[in-house]
Motif scaffolding. Structure first.
Motif, short mmCIF file in Angstrom:
data_model
loop_
_atom_site.label_atom_id
_atom_site.label_comp_id
_atom_site.label_asym_id
_atom_site.label_seq_id
_atom_site.Cartn_x
_atom_site.Cartn_y
_atom_site.Cartn_z
N SER A 86 13.47 -10.39 13.84
CA SER A 86 12.58 -11.01 12.92
C SER A 86 11.81 -10.02 12.34
CB SER A 86 11.90 -12.41 13.40
OG SER A 86 11.52 -12.93 12.58
N GLU A 134 12.60 -12.37 7.70
CA GLU A 134 13.76 -12.19 7.76
C GLU A 134 14.23 -12.31 9.03
OE1 GLU A 134 14.70 -8.99 4.02
OE2 GLU A 134 15.43 -8.71 5.96
N TYR A 135 15.71 -12.81 9.36
CA TYR A 135 15.93 -13.30 10.57
C TYR A 135 17.57 -12.67 10.92
CZ TYR A 135 12.18 -16.37 11.16
OH TYR A 135 10.79 -17.03 11.10
N ASP A 161 21.24 -13.27 11.79
CA ASP A 161 22.07 -14.50 11.81
C ASP A 161 22.18 -15.25 13.15
OD1 ASP A 161 24.68 -13.32 9.46
OD2 ASP A 161 22.54 -14.19 9.22
N LYS A 177 18.92 -17.36 13.71
CA LYS A 177 18.31 -18.24 12.50
C LYS A 177 18.47 -19.77 13.12
CE LYS A 177 19.58 -15.42 8.53
NZ LYS A 177 20.44 -15.06 7.41
N GLY A 178 17.42 -20.49 12.84
CA GLY A 178 17.50 -21.86 13.19
C GLY A 178 16.82 -22.07 14.43
N THR A 206 11.30 -18.62 15.41
CA THR A 206 10.47 -18.51 14.27
C THR A 206 9.18 -17.66 14.35
OG1 THR A 206 10.82 -20.77 13.84
CG2 THR A 206 8.97 -19.80 12.95
#
Length: 123
Positions: free
Chosen positions: A49, A59-60, A62, A65-66, A69
């Motif tokens: 990240s 940006e993260y 894939d 992601k979700g 954070t």
């Protein structure tokens, strides 16, 4: 003297959460590219990240992601990585890094690295 110090790693069960912290000194985080990278056993280092030096967006990769954070506290010059719904494949040494110029997780300028903190996801 630029310094980055990570903390918050440890052992967590699958599905659990951890929050990593990276305390910066010697420079102001909000003017630098900043990011979290990780290196799993026998694998290369990857950007997890990141925020570029002139970006506000984070940006993260894939795979997180979700679940992960990244956030920043400019008053305390600290960046965090909140990791939720953790998986065994998240097991790695996590590094905080900064650079005076970067886009996403591509750091082109002078790079600074912390020493890393180990995260192990296992039952």
């Amino acid at each position: 003297q630029v310094r980055l110090v990570e903390s918050g790693g440890g052992l967590v069960q699958p599905g659990g959460s951890l929050r990593l912290s990276c305390a910066a000194s010697g420079f102001a985080l909000n003017y630098y590219a900043i990011g979290w990278f990780r290196q799993a056993p026998e694998k290369g280092r990857e950007g997890v990240s990141c925020r570029g030096s002139s970006d506000i967006n984070i940006e993260y990769i894939d795979s997180v992601k979700g679940r992960f954070t990244m956030s920043q506290d400019n008053a305390n010059n600290t960046v965090y990585l909140q990791m939720n719904e953790m998986k065994p494949e998240d097991t790695a040494v996590y590094y905080c890094a900064a650079s005076d110029y970067g886009k996403g997780c591509f750091f082109y300028g002078t790079k600074y690295w912390g020493k890393g903190t180990l995260v192990t996801v296992s039952s």
